[in-house]
Every structure is written in structure tokens, then in C-alpha cells.
Design a protein around this motif. Structure first.
Motif, PDB file in Angstrom:
ATOM      1  N   VAL A 265       0.852  -1.187   0.000  1.00 13.75           N
ATOM      2  CA  VAL A 265       0.000   0.000   0.000  1.00 13.75           C
ATOM      3  C   VAL A 265       0.889   1.239   0.000  1.00 13.75           C
ATOM      4  O   VAL A 265       1.743   1.393   0.884  1.00 13.75           O
ATOM      5  CB  VAL A 265      -0.923   0.040   1.240  1.00 13.75           C
ATOM      6  N   HIS A 266       0.710   2.104  -0.989  1.00 12.32           N
ATOM      7  CA  HIS A 266       1.423   3.385  -1.004  1.00 12.32           C
ATOM      8  C   HIS A 266       0.434   4.486  -0.630  1.00 12.32           C
ATOM      9  O   HIS A 266      -0.513   4.746  -1.386  1.00 12.32           O
ATOM     10  CB  HIS A 266       2.033   3.665  -2.386  1.00 12.32           C
ATOM     11  N   ILE A 267       0.642   5.095   0.540  1.00 11.88           N
ATOM     12  CA  ILE A 267      -0.263   6.147   0.984  1.00 11.88           C
ATOM     13  C   ILE A 267       0.130   7.466   0.326  1.00 11.88           C
ATOM     14  O   ILE A 267       1.242   7.609  -0.186  1.00 11.88           O
ATOM     15  CB  ILE A 267      -0.267   6.275   2.526  1.00 11.88           C
ATOM     16  N   VAL A 346       5.826 -11.867   5.501  1.00 15.19           N
ATOM     17  CA  VAL A 346       5.100 -10.614   5.691  1.00 15.19           C
ATOM     18  C   VAL A 346       3.853 -10.661   4.811  1.00 15.19           C
ATOM     19  O   VAL A 346       3.848 -11.298   3.743  1.00 15.19           O
ATOM     20  CB  VAL A 346       5.988  -9.393   5.343  1.00 15.19           C
ATOM     21  N   ASP A 347       2.777  -9.987   5.262  1.00 14.27           N
ATOM     22  CA  ASP A 347       1.512 -10.012   4.518  1.00 14.27           C
ATOM     23  C   ASP A 347       1.227  -8.706   3.789  1.00 14.27           C
ATOM     24  O   ASP A 347       0.760  -8.709   2.647  1.00 14.27           O
ATOM     25  CB  ASP A 347       0.349 -10.307   5.476  1.00 14.27           C
ATOM     26  N   ILE A 348       1.467  -7.590   4.444  1.00 13.66           N
ATOM     27  CA  ILE A 348       1.168  -6.279   3.865  1.00 13.66           C
ATOM     28  C   ILE A 348       2.323  -5.328   4.175  1.00 13.66           C
ATOM     29  O   ILE A 348       2.857  -5.334   5.284  1.00 13.66           O
ATOM     30  CB  ILE A 348      -0.157  -5.711   4.433  1.00 13.66           C
ATOM     31  N   ILE A 349       2.694  -4.533   3.181  1.00 12.50           N
ATOM     32  CA  ILE A 349       3.710  -3.495   3.370  1.00 12.50           C
ATOM     33  C   ILE A 349       3.042  -2.151   3.135  1.00 12.50           C
ATOM     34  O   ILE A 349       2.365  -1.955   2.122  1.00 12.50           O
ATOM     35  CB  ILE A 349       4.888  -3.684   2.396  1.00 12.50           C
ATOM     36  N   ILE A 350       3.202  -1.229   4.080  1.00 14.76           N
ATOM     37  CA  ILE A 350       2.651   0.117   3.935  1.00 14.76           C
ATOM     38  C   ILE A 350       3.819   1.082   3.787  1.00 14.76           C
ATOM     39  O   ILE A 350       4.723   1.113   4.621  1.00 14.76           O
ATOM     40  CB  ILE A 350       1.775   0.514   5.138  1.00 14.76           C
ATOM     41  N   ALA A 351       3.810   1.856   2.700  1.00 18.65           N
ATOM     42  CA  ALA A 351       4.958   2.715   2.399  1.00 18.65           C
ATOM     43  C   ALA A 351       4.487   4.073   1.914  1.00 18.65           C
ATOM     44  O   ALA A 351       3.313   4.267   1.583  1.00 18.65           O
ATOM     45  CB  ALA A 351       5.842   2.045   1.349  1.00 18.65           C
ATOM     46  N   LEU A 352       5.434   5.002   1.870  1.00 18.42           N
ATOM     47  CA  LEU A 352       5.162   6.337   1.333  1.00 18.42           C
ATOM     48  C   LEU A 352       6.073   6.560   0.118  1.00 18.42           C
ATOM     49  O   LEU A 352       5.625   6.594  -1.008  1.00 18.42           O
ATOM     50  CB  LEU A 352       5.384   7.401   2.405  1.00 18.42           C
ATOM     51  N   GLY A 353       7.377   6.673   0.363  1.00 17.53           N
ATOM     52  CA  GLY A 353       8.311   6.886  -0.742  1.00 17.53           C
ATOM     53  C   GLY A 353       9.141   5.659  -1.069  1.00 17.53           C
ATOM     54  O   GLY A 353       9.907   5.659  -2.028  1.00 17.53           O
ATOM     55  N   MET A 354       8.983   4.594  -0.273  1.00 21.57           N
ATOM     56  CA  MET A 354       9.798   3.388  -0.474  1.00 21.57           C
ATOM     57  C   MET A 354       8.988   2.293  -1.166  1.00 21.57           C
ATOM     58  O   MET A 354       7.839   2.495  -1.541  1.00 21.57           O
ATOM     59  CB  MET A 354      10.324   2.893   0.881  1.00 21.57           C
ATOM     60  N   ALA A 355       9.619   1.114  -1.305  1.00 21.70           N
ATOM     61  CA  ALA A 355       8.977  -0.088  -1.873  1.00 21.70           C
ATOM     62  C   ALA A 355       8.487   0.153  -3.296  1.00 21.70           C
ATOM     63  O   ALA A 355       7.407  -0.280  -3.676  1.00 21.70           O
ATOM     64  CB  ALA A 355       7.839  -0.565  -0.971  1.00 21.70           C
ATOM     65  N   GLU A 365       1.010  -9.556  -4.653  1.00 20.73           N
ATOM     66  CA  GLU A 365      -0.086  -9.816  -5.587  1.00 20.73           C
ATOM     67  C   GLU A 365      -0.882  -8.554  -5.908  1.00 20.73           C
ATOM     68  O   GLU A 365      -1.612  -8.513  -6.897  1.00 20.73           O
ATOM     69  CB  GLU A 365      -1.045 -10.848  -4.986  1.00 20.73           C
ATOM     70  N   HIS A 366      -0.759  -7.546  -5.067  1.00 25.75           N
ATOM     71  CA  HIS A 366      -1.600  -6.356  -5.218  1.00 25.75           C
ATOM     72  C   HIS A 366      -0.788  -5.115  -4.853  1.00 25.75           C
ATOM     73  O   HIS A 366      -0.251  -5.021  -3.749  1.00 25.75           O
ATOM     74  CB  HIS A 366      -2.825  -6.473  -4.296  1.00 25.75           C
TER      75      HIS A 366
END
Length: 695
Positions: A265-267, A346-355, A365-366
Motif C-alpha cells: 500500500v502506497h499512501i 510478511v503479509d502487507i507493506i505500507i509505504a510512502l516513498g519506499m517499496a 499480488e496487489h
């Protein structure tokens, strides 16, 4: 809350031939073998998708240049330190190559202590100088370190060396782009070899990566997204969708965030319109709350633990948290080589400027992105996180969560612009994911490299051939103009997507094409877009080329965009009727063949009469509420611009051909909207001449 509305812009199904991961006797996958065949070129540009093996391709090429082509050293330049790990030691002889890839520890400057900042980059310039004076073969450093080293040591210090620039789209021909200016100087001096690599060559802005005269010196190796994805073993389908929401995005995100899918997820940026203005860490907490009950943090990895209502505990990596110790712990856990093949790490990664760029998590997958991203390059890089092949991963998707325009907001025009840009990105991604188009005049003759379908090649009509292995169409078109120059030929073969990018990202083109065509109840004929607007874009982009070259490029760009859109309609029908079966796999190919078979001769005049934005409008009309769609149309109608002198001149030029064909000028009272528009252009110029005469 209003449920988010989905725009199913792109849905592509592939055959899973397994060819992508098959290696030859030297241990090279197809893209790497194709690049290695051009290893003798002094200037080489490799355009290839994420995960296609560009890093290893460069290892093969660099070793040959060092051992067999007389170059003294190789310098590998990457945009950030984390990507430097892609060039760690590799025992290539284990898989059949004649040498191993080895970088001595002191010369992989991406592994040296320090952060990714200007001060640290400058501090490593001395190390670059020491490397140049040593007899060691390979150095790996960041773009920033290399820029500073060139400024301090001079262009001449790098003579007789290979300079390989990874993620080349960071470079620009703009004078303000230091690395771009330096590369121009290297090319002018002509004493180095250059290898440039990128998975997203075009840029979201109007500045080219290389100027035409510099790019003409590069040999190009292209490996398409179609080839890459069609050759996977596991991943079969890719969906790209846009969802509209009202209110704070955190209230609706759970409706598109499936906790059973591995997701990045990119916020949104804190300064963007989509930001809740409650702070980025608060937004991360609210996303976790939407998923379940927070249970604390894993002490070994720093991952947040969130319990779902039915009991499963999600492991969430928070890359937004600014706490240095926590952040370092999470980053290290994600990079842990021991966990690379562990799907449950890991199941979910939440990032802003990374990943994004260079981030390798094969299980993703998403890719869910909140807010429109202005750079198409960034969108492609984000999508690339989800398109890795992995066991058990049959489907991947990219979702862009966008705020629906609200008439009560002061920034409604900005919201409308973001919506239009999202549709433009969708059109471009569909073009990127499609097979390559090779257009030839009718009667060009049968080419044994192509399959012309069950009936084979028929000289009495236009033909459509397809090469499954290369992912390339050969399409005959009546009335097709042939390019005169080598540069125009190269553009027609390699850069049609660059021209299409400029076309669909032109604000006036997009607004007019979507909301003033007959599909939307407007009165703009398709030819105004395909002939006038596309013609202007081609002339502006390549002013040094002849009118014949301009027309050859224009025709092919219009044909590629229009045929992809029309064939996508057929693909959508096939997917709806046949699911994920064989019919869906070939729907795009079948759709283009159907278009050609529906008429005896597929001619350029017919193609010019197709509005390439009609399909996009149909999708938008289904996805948006009726009120919002009307509001968007009203905002655009309020900005409608009158005919300009330049456009009138272009219309008058087209009217000349009309006069030759029909022995009369276009009429203002014609039932044909394109004829009326040409007549309006003539009338505009008449009034202009009269006004000048009367002044």
C-alpha cells in the motif's frame, strides 16, 4: 459510505509458456541472450521490464567488455544504495558462463556505511578516484556519487571504461539534469562505452531522456512486457483498476484492500489532496484499524501484528514510521535473504516513498496506490512490484484509489485533472502491456516469421500476422506512408509508445477526446484528434524530420492506439464469455484480426475515423456516479478553447487533400463533422486575412 467504484481499465491474460525463465547453455534467459548478442556495441540501450534480468544481463556484457574488448574497468551506477545489492557477486560459471561476476568489497560503495544523502555521496568520491587508479575491474556506486566524481575528476578520467547506468529513466536531456549533461559530454568525447538500462524509458514530463541525435548512436535492445509476462510459469493475469471514493480514503480503503492478498500500500504524500491531513503515522494506524485489532510488534522484525476478526494475525511492515531504530529493523527484515522465498514472512507493506523502484518482493499480488501519481514512470515501477513470477501466484493487480470530484470543493478542477490523468495512465499502460505493432503497406507479402491465422496469408486483402515468441504483430494497412529517413524508421519501430504518451497526456487532446466526441454527445470528429492533434504532436516532437516522415509516424501511432483500444473491447467480451480460458488468452490477437476481417481493406482513413478515447469514456461512465460525470463534463466544457491559427492551418492543409480527392472544397453545411471542421479552418483563415487587409 459510498462504495468505491471500479474502473476495470486493463485486464490482460497471458499463456504462461515458461520461456521467460528458461536458460541457454551460458545460463542466459531470453532477454539476457538478446542483450548479449549486442555486447560489441559501444552505446547500448536496454529497454526491459522489471524482473526480466537486466542486472545479470549487464554482468554478462561487462565481463565480455573487460576480457575481450579491451576496456580497463566497469563502473555500475544505480539510483539508490538498495539497488546496489543487485550487483553483488554471482557464480555465473555454475550455470555455464565462462567467468564469475566479482566485486571486491571495498568497491561496492552501495554497501559502505552511511545514509542515502548528498553528504555521504560526496564523501565517496575519493573512493571512486582510488578505484580508477587501481587495477581492479568493477565498481558499484550511486548516481549521486558518480555525478560528484565526474564533477571533481573530470570526464577524461573515465576514458576506456564501461559506464553502465541502471534505471536510466532518472536521466534527462534537460540542462538541469546533471547526470544527463555528463552523459552527453561522455558521448561527445567518445572515449567510453555506455550501457543504459530501464524498465520505463519514457518520462511523465515532456523532457526526453536523450536528445534524438544522441539516442541515434545507441543500439537498442527491447524486451516487451508482453514477452516477459507471457513467458512466466505461474503468473497468468494482470488487472489494472481505478476506484473512486468519497470522504477520507481510510474510510473506504478496506473495500479494496484484500487482507488475503500480499499487498503493498502506497499512501499519499502529506501535501497531496488525498491526504487526510491527520499525519502519515495516523493514516497508517487507521489502515491497520480497518484491517483488525492491533496486537503489538514482532520484536525480531519490527512488523506490526494485526488480528483479523476471524482470528488470523497479519504481519504488516510499516515503512512510513520515521523512528530510525524501528525503520532500520523493518527494512533489514524485509531484505533478509533467508526469508526471500518465505511467502508467510510478511503479509502487507505500507509505504510512502519506499517499496517502489528496485524493491524485490516476489510474493506481492496487489499494488494499491492512494492518489494519482503524476509520473507514468512511477506508476510503472509500482506495478512492477506486483508482476514478479512466484509459485501459487496466478493473478496480480494494481489499484489506484482516487478521490471522486466533488462540486462542493474549491479544488474540483484539480480533482477533475487527476481523474483525467488516471485515465491517460490507464490508456498508456494498456499500450505498454500489448504486443508490439509492426505496420506494413497492403501487399507487402507474406513473412514466414508470422502466423496469419487459420486461412493463412491472402494477397487479395489486408492481413494480420502474429509472432507468439516475440509478441509482435505484423499488420497490413492500405494507404500507409513509408518513412524516408533512418531516424523515422527507428521511431516507427521503437518509439511509437513515446508518441502515444505525448498524445494522451496532452490535456486538450484528452479533454476533447473523452468529452467532446460523438460517444459523449459532443461534436468533435475523431479526425481532429487523429489527424490534426496527433499531427501537431509529431511535428513538434520531431521538427527536423520531413513531412513524409511526420505522416508515417503519425499514422502508425494512431493505428497502434486505436487498434489496441478496439481490440480491448473484443478482449473484454471474450473474458466475460470465456473467463480465463484459451479464448481469453488470445482475445487481443483475435480482436485485431476481427477488425481487419470486418472490412475488405483495413485502410488508414478508416483508422483515422476511430476516436481512441471512446472506450475509456465508456469505462468512466460506468465507474463514476452520474452527477460526478456530468460535473467533470461541465468543468471541461467551461474550458473549451476556440480554434487557433495553427490548428486552422493544419485543417486547411487537410482540406487540400480533400479538394484533390473530390474536386471541391469542404462545406460548412456538410453532414460529415470532419468536413465541417476542415471548412471551419478555411473560414478562420479567410477571416484572418480579411481582418489583416482591413486593418
Amino acid at each position: 459510505m459510498t462504495a468505491p467504484r471500479n474502473v476495470p481499465s486493463v485486464s490482460v491474460t497471458y499463456k504462461r509458456t515458461g520461456a521467460t525463465n528458461k536458460s541457454n547453455e551460458l545460463g542466459m534467459r531470453p532477454m539476457q541472450e538478446r542483450a548479449y548478442e549486442r555486447r560489441g556495441e559501444q552505446y547500448l540501450l536496454i529497454k526491459s521490464p522489471p524482473a526480466s534480468g537486466k542486472s545479470r544481463a549487464l554482468m554478462f556484457i561487462a565481463l565480455d567488455k573487460l576480457h575481450n574488448q579491451g576496456l580497463s574497468q566497469a563502473i555500475i551506477v544505480v539510483p539508490e544504495r538498495s539497488i546496489g545489492a543487485s550487483f553483488n557477486n554471482e557464480p555465473l560459471t555454475r550455470w555455464g558462463f565462462w567467468a564469475d561476476w566479482e566485486v571486491r568489497p571495498q568497491w561496492n560503495l552501495c554497501n559502505a556505511p552511511g545514509a542515502d544523502d548528498i553528504r555521504v555521496a560526496k564523501s565517496k568520491v575519493k573512493s571512486v578516484g582510488a578505484f580508477l587508479a587501481s587495477g581492479d575491474p568493477v565498481l558499484v556506486c550511486t548516481h549521486a556519487t558518480f555525478r560528484f566524481a565526474v564533477e571533481e575528476l573530470g570526464i577524461e578520467a573515465f576514458d576506456n571504461r564501461l559506464i553502465a547506468v541502471d534505471e536510466f529513466h532518472h536521466v534527462s536531456a534537460d540542462d538541469d539534469n546533471v547526470l544527463g549533461s555528463q552523459l552527453k559530454a561522455f558521448i561527445a568525447r567518445d572515449k567510453v562505452h555506455l550501457v543504459a538500462m530501464t524498465g520505463s524509458y519514457f518520462r511523465g514530463d515532456a523532457v526526453p531522456v536523450l536528445m534524438p541525435e544522441d539516442e541515434a548512436r545507441f543500439a537498442t535492445v527491447t524486451y516487451t512486457y508482453y514477452e516477459q509476462l507471457n513467458g512466466y510459469e505461474h503468473l497468468k493475469a494482470l488487472d489494472i483498476g481505478y476506484f473512486f471514493y468519497n470522504g477520507p480514503y481510510v474510510d473506504d480503503i478496506a473495500k479494496v484492500l484484500d487482507p488475503d492478498q500480499k499487498t503493498i500500500v502506497h499512501i499519499p504524500n502529506v501535501n497531496s489532496r488525498e491526504s487526510t491531513q491527520r499525519g502519515k503515522t495516523t493514516e497508517v494506524s487507521e489502515i491497520m484499524h480497518a484491517l483488525g485489532e492491533w496486537q503489538g510488534k514482532d520484536s525480531a522484525t519490527g512488523f506490526d501484528l494485526v488480528r483479523r476478526p476471524y482470528g488470523r494475525v497479519l504481519r504488516i511492515a510499516d515503512l512510513v514510521d520515521d523512528g530510525p531504530e524501528r525503520h532500520s529493523l523493518v527494512v533489514a527484515a524485509l531484505k533478509d535473504p533467508a526469508q526471500k522465498n518465505n511467502r508467510d514472512h510478511v503479509d502487507i507493506i505500507i509505504a510512502l516513498g519506499m517499496a517502489k523502484e528496485g524493491f524485490d518482493w516476489i510474493w506481492c499480488e496487489h499494488a494499491l496506490t492512494v492518489g494519482y501519481r503524476s509520473s507514468l514512470t512511477e506508476i510503472i515501477q509500482i506495478i512492477g512490484r506486483a508482476t514478479r513470477d512466484a509459485p501459487g501466484k496466478e493473478r496480480a493487480r494494481f489499484t489506484n484509489l482516487i478521490a471522486e470530484p466533488d462540486a462542493s470543493e474549491d479544488k474540483v478542477t484539480e480533482a477533475v485533472n487527476d481523474t483525467l490523468k488516471a485515465i491517460a495512465a490507464s490508456l498508456l499502460m494498456e499500450q505498454v502491456l500489448a504486443p508490439k505493432f509492426n505496420f506494413v503497406p497492403k501487399g507487402a507479402g507474406e513473412d514466414t516469421d508470422f502466423d496469419y491465422g487459420e486461412e493463412g496469408y491472402d494477397a487479395s486483402r489486408t492481413n494480420v500476422g502474429f509472432n507468439e515468441e516475440r509478441g509482435e504483430f505484423q499488420i497490413e494497412i492500405k494507404g500507409l506512408v513509408q518513412p524516408e529517413s533512418e531516424e523515422a524508421t527507428r521511431i516507427c519501430q521503437e518509439d511509437l509508445n513515446e508518441v502515444i504518451t505525448a498524445f494522451v497526456q496532452d490535456k486538450k487532446v484528452l479533454e476533447t477526446g473523452l468529452f467532446d466526441g460523438d460517444h459523449a454527445g459532443g461534436d468533435t470528429p475523431a479526425e481532429e484528434l487523429t489527424l490534426v492533434r496527433m499531427g501537431k504532436i509529431v511535428r513538434d516532437r520531431y521538427p527536423e524530420l520531413s513531412e513524409t516522415d511526420h505522416e508515417a509516424i503519425r499514422q502508425r501511432a494512431v493505428a497502434a492506439l486505436a487498434l489496441t483500444q478496439e481490440a480491448a473491447k473484443e478482449a473484454a467480451k471474450a473474458a466475460a464469455n470465456g473467463g480465463d480460458g484459451t479464448k481469453a488468452n488470445t482475445a487481443l490477437i483475435d480482436g485485431i484480426r476481427k477488425i481487419a476481417m470486418d472490412v475488405r481493406d483495413l485502410d488508414i482513413d478508416l483508422i483515422d475515423r476511430i476516436n481512441p478515447f471512446g472506450a475509456a469514456y465508456a469505462i468512466l461512465a460506468k465507474a463514476m456516479s452520474e452527477d460526478s460525470l456530468k460535473q467533470v463534463a461541465a468543468v471541461i466544457a467551461g474550458k473549451k478553447i476556440a480554434l487557433t491559427e495553427e490548428e486552422a492551418m493544419m485543417l486547411a492543409e487537410r482540406a487540400k487533400a480533400f479538394l484533390q480527392e473530390r474536386n471541391r472544397l469542404p462545406s460548412l453545411t456538410s453532414n460529415d463533422p470532419w468536413e465541417r471542421r476542415m471548412a471551419e479552418g478555411i473560414e478562420y483563415l479567410k477571416r484572418k486575412v480579411k481582418a489583416a487587409r482591413d486593418a
